[in-house]
Design a protein around this motif. Structure first.
Motif, mmCIF file in Angstrom:
data_model
loop_
_atom_site.group_PDB
_atom_site.id
_atom_site.type_symbol
_atom_site.label_atom_id
_atom_site.label_comp_id
_atom_site.label_asym_id
_atom_site.label_seq_id
_atom_site.Cartn_x
_atom_site.Cartn_y
_atom_site.Cartn_z
ATOM 1 N N ASN A 122 0.821 -1.203 0.000
ATOM 2 C CA ASN A 122 0.000 0.000 0.000
ATOM 3 C C ASN A 122 0.858 1.259 0.000
ATOM 4 O OD1 ASN A 122 -2.665 1.439 0.411
ATOM 5 N ND2 ASN A 122 -1.593 2.059 2.275
ATOM 6 N N GLU A 123 1.967 1.236 0.732
ATOM 7 C CA GLU A 123 2.827 2.416 0.850
ATOM 8 C C GLU A 123 3.602 2.710 -0.434
ATOM 9 O OE1 GLU A 123 3.533 2.000 5.670
ATOM 10 O OE2 GLU A 123 4.647 0.769 4.233
ATOM 11 N N LEU A 124 3.733 1.687 -1.306
ATOM 12 C CA LEU A 124 4.397 1.886 -2.592
ATOM 13 C C LEU A 124 3.395 2.025 -3.740
ATOM 14 C CD1 LEU A 124 7.298 -0.712 -2.223
ATOM 15 C CD2 LEU A 124 7.422 1.762 -1.953
ATOM 16 N N GLY A 125 2.094 1.988 -3.419
ATOM 17 C CA GLY A 125 1.064 2.114 -4.441
ATOM 18 C C GLY A 125 0.857 0.855 -5.246
ATOM 19 N N PHE A 126 1.246 -0.319 -4.700
ATOM 20 C CA PHE A 126 1.143 -1.582 -5.430
ATOM 21 C C PHE A 126 -0.083 -2.400 -5.016
ATOM 22 C CE2 PHE A 126 6.050 -1.569 -5.846
ATOM 23 C CZ PHE A 126 5.948 -0.659 -6.879
#
Length: 807
Positions: A122-126
């Motif tokens: 989630n923190e890398l937008g994946f």
């Protein structure tokens, strides 16, 4: 349609330049609307390997982890529970920025300095998963490498406008084919390895609505593990505007963009016995994946099981069968749905998805089984599942390839070029066509994905696209090109020119308006519900309106012209004169009719040479407005008309009239009913006229006429008469003309008076009669003789009384 340059480069196995790609696509007739430079939405995230993992001495829920970053080792304090020694993980160092916007800083946690942070998907937008750290146990991720650099720190996304008849271009492969044809490159897609099984699927498929679904395929993937997608897949989807969700759903989206065919993954354990493709029931409800609930009708297609609907075909899945973190078995769908049904449902419900956009354009059939097999292998490979080879299928895949015979000389004849047979043959072959030479003909077989190729002329266009439109010479026709406008169009243009020359401005408005505007323009009292209901019954409504403002067809030209007037008044423009020629539409007894009308409005000051008018004549009033149309009729050779009080209710009851020619009502003119102006909140007098164009043109004789002017002087006589106030001037004029007086040149009304000295049921009219002969100067006796005949005729027919006769 968005496609990333790196994706095209990968499947063509060539490093591409965005400008060259854009030029190739533009020259091939594919519009490149925009090119955006994109970068990863995080930075300073590096790849590390965990070399030590122990509990925090002063906190039960924290761990102290040493991570090898290649050139150095960092210590990080974390609460993540899914880490172990040897795991390869993304590490955000001091000063890094994550996709969520968070900036990482060094900080002490219970006395131990933490020099960074491990990242969740989630923190890398994946993906949406933030329950644990993302594990990157893949040889592509080298220790110490920057994650953004591995994924492609900089890329370009091309936004393409795809023609409606080219559904094959709604995919990366389709676009790559066009580029590869020009650059002589082949499209290559890497396959996936997975475990297989020959067990039959417990879920069977059945089509109960063959008109809505030609073929339906389903495949079972067993034992999947739901987790975030690899960074490569997730980042690729993000670049084309798709939010990563999990490895299974992301695979369906990935294949849809790659190959152009929408797929849908069901949680197999949530399907009751079988999958059925059927019509929806009227008023059947369905809760979709996005949380919305829709009400369906029998024209919609649903995917259902024995318990009820589990998806809205071709548009979106349902929440009761979605892939979740507990999913272990996947049933993958691929189908060919009727594009007309999908478009109608999508428009009616206001739901546009990447899947519906592709189904609306129509999909090719031949490769559906290959596409579902490719997608199933990808899902099984990325999720650790077992692929069951047997595909469940119902329906029949039709043969979509077509043979067309092309004469090579026809290409050059149509394009004005000198391409050789070899050039033409190679052009088609490079674009995927199979070409066989037979005598002087080419036997061309189109690829299964080219649904737009139907005849030889389409092949000529393909040759022009491949060779480049710039190679087609610009030449003038060798002979004069005959051309003419139909007489009807010429007359309509003449009508427009007349009003433009008299100071009116032409407007062009939309035929679609709102029901509210119809009611405001046609309801004398907004509280008159019976009247409003009657009007609504006569209005033609649009079944799938884009908005309420465009939901019905206009019923008169007053509606759009009043809307235009209101916009100008809101901008403090008060002197207005517009006209418009267009169609109006009505429903009568369950049948539809359309009629051509000229609508004209005028309010405020007159626009044509106001400095040449008297002060009291500078504002529009009824008689100057009516005079415009009297001159208009005369300009078309119509000089005999009757004035009638039979007008529509949109006009003022006493300041209006209609022109009747040969018993046909051709024109209605007058002041707009004040109650309608009140509905529109218009506070100034408005004049409106509507000309029934079809009736008007029927009156005209399409022949040249000429008028011979007399060289002899005219003589004028004025007659004042008393006549019943119920008799119109047109009736008096017609009675006089019935005498067929050869020397009477013109009749003009000078004055109308009612009041003091005149009986209540009578009115005084003063007429001016102009006499002239084409052969001689008239004597007083000749004129007096005809005056007496005219007076006798009016007395006998209309019962007039003579007040005076003046020379």
């Amino acid at each position: 349609m968005k496609v990333s340059l790196s994706w095209l480069s990968e499947i063509l196995e060539e490093s591409l330049d965005e400008r060259i790609v854009s030029d190739i696509l533009q020259s091939s007739g594919i519009e490149v609307e925009q090119i955006d430079e994109v970068k990863t939405d995080f930075n300073k995230v590096v790849i590390g390997r965990i070399i030590n993992h122990e509990k925090h001495p002063d906190a039960n829920r924290l761990f102290v982890v040493d991570v090898d970053l290649g050139r150095e080792v960092k210590r990080i304090v974390t609460a993540a529970t899914n880490l172990s020694v040897g795991d390869i993980v993304p590490v955000a160092l001091h000063g890094s920025r994550l996709s969520t916007g968070t900036v990482i800083k060094k900080t002490k946690l219970r006395g131990i300095l933490s020099e960074g942070m491990f990242c969740s998907p989630n923190e890398l937008g994946f993906g949406k998963d933030h329950s644990g750290i993302m594990i990157l146990n893949d040889e592509k991720f080298q220790i110490g490498s920057d994650l953004a650099s591995i994924l492609g720190e900089k890329d370009y996304v091309l936004d393409l406008s795809i023609p409606a008849n080219r559904p094959d271009l709604m995919s990366v492969v389709g676009v790559a084919r066009e580029i590869g044809a020009k650059l002589r490159l082949m499209v290559k897609i890497k396959d996936f390895e997975c475990k297989y099984s020959n067990d039959l699927s417990p879920i069977k498929v059945r089509i109960d609505f063959p008109e809505g679904c030609m073929v339906y395929l389903g495949q079972w993937i067993e034992g999947v593990t739901i987790k975030p997608s690899s960074p490569f897949v997730a980042e690729r989807l993000k670049k084309v505007g798709i939010r990563p969700i999990n490895n299974v759903v992301d695979c369906t989206n990935y294949v849809m963009f790659l190959l152009g065919h929408p797929l849908h993954a069901f949680d197999m354990n949530k399907i009751n016995k079988r999958v059925i493709v059927r019509r929806a029931f009227d008023d059947e409800s369905l809760a979709l994946l996005d949380g919305s609930e829709v009400i369906l009708n029998e024209n919609d297609i649903v995917i259902a099981d024995e318990s009820g609907p589990i998806g809205l075909a071709g548009i979106m899945g349902a929440g009761n069968s979605e892939i979740s973190s507990t999913t272990t078995d996947v049933f993958l769908e691929a189908a060919i749905f009727n594009h007309i049904n999908i478009r109608r449902t999508s428009r009616r419900l206001g739901i546009r998805t990447e899947a519906s956009i592709r189904f609306e354009k129509g999909l090719y059939w031949k490769d559906v089984s290959e596409i579902i097999s490719f997608a199933s292998k990808m899902i099984a490979s990325t999720s650790g599942g077992i692929l069951h080879k047997k595909i469940e299928i119902d329906g029949k895949l039709p043969e979509s390839s077509k043979e067309i015979f092309l004469v090579p000389e026809k290409v050059n004849y149509m394009l004005g070029t000198t391409f050789s047979k070899t050039d033409i043959q190679e052009s088609l072959q490079k674009l995927g066509f199979k070409v066989e030479c037979k005598d002087r003909l080419f036997k061309v077989t189109s690829p299964t994905y080219r649904l737009d190729i139907k005849e030889a002329e389409d092949l000529v266009e393909e040759v022009a696209r491949f060779q480049g439109f710039e190679k087609i010479p610009s030449t003038l026709p060798g002979e004069p090109m005959p051309g003419f406008l139909p007489k009807r169009i010429e007359l309509i243009n003449r009508i427009k020119s007349y009003f433009a020359n008299n100071g009116f401005t032409e407007s062009i408005s939309d035929s679609l308006i709102s029901m509210e505007d119809v009611l405001k323009t046609n309801t004398i009292s907004m509280q008159d519900t019976d009247k409003a209901t009657f009007i609504e019954d006569r209005v033609i409504k649009v079944l799938s309106a884009l908005s309420e403002e465009h939901s019905v067809l206009r019923t008169s030209m007053l509606e759009p012209l009043t809307m235009l007037l209101k916009r100008h008044l809101n901008r403090q423009i008060y002197d207005i004169s517009f006209f418009e020629v267009g169609k109006v539409f009505k429903k009568v007894n369950n049948s539809f009719s359309e009629e051509n009308l000229l609508g004209v409005i005028a309010t405020g000051k007159r626009q044509l040479d106001p400095w040449r008018l008297y002060v009291e004549d500078k504002n529009w009033s009824f008689y100057p407005f009516k005079g415009i149309f009297e001159n208009f009729f005369r300009s078309f050779g119509i000089i005999d008309w009757e004035i009638s009080s039979d007008v529509s209710y949109v006009f003022h009851p006493s300041i209006s009239c209609s022109f009747v020619v040969k018993d046909k009502k051709v024109l209605e003119i007058g002041e707009v009913n004040p109650r309608i102006l009140h509905n529109w909140e218009i506070n100034q007098t408005l004049f409106y006229a509507q000309l029934f164009i079809d009736k008007f043109l029927d009156l005209l004789e399409f022949k040249n006429t000429k008028h011979v002017f007399s060289v002899f002087p005219a003589a004028t006589r004025d007659i004042s008469i008393l006549v019943s106030k119920e008799i119109f001037y047109s009736k008096i004029r017609n009675e006089i003309k019935m005498l067929n007086c050869p020397i009477l040149e013109n009749i003009t009304i000078l004055d109308v008076y009612q009041g003091k000295g005149i009986p209540e049921d009578m009115k005084s009219i003063t007429l001016s009669l102009r006499f002239r002969s084409e052969e001689k100067t008239l004597s007083n006796e000749e004129i007096t003789e005809w005056i007496e005949k005219i007076i006798k005729k009016l007395k006998d027919s209309l019962g007039i009384q003579i007040r005076s006769v003046n020379n």
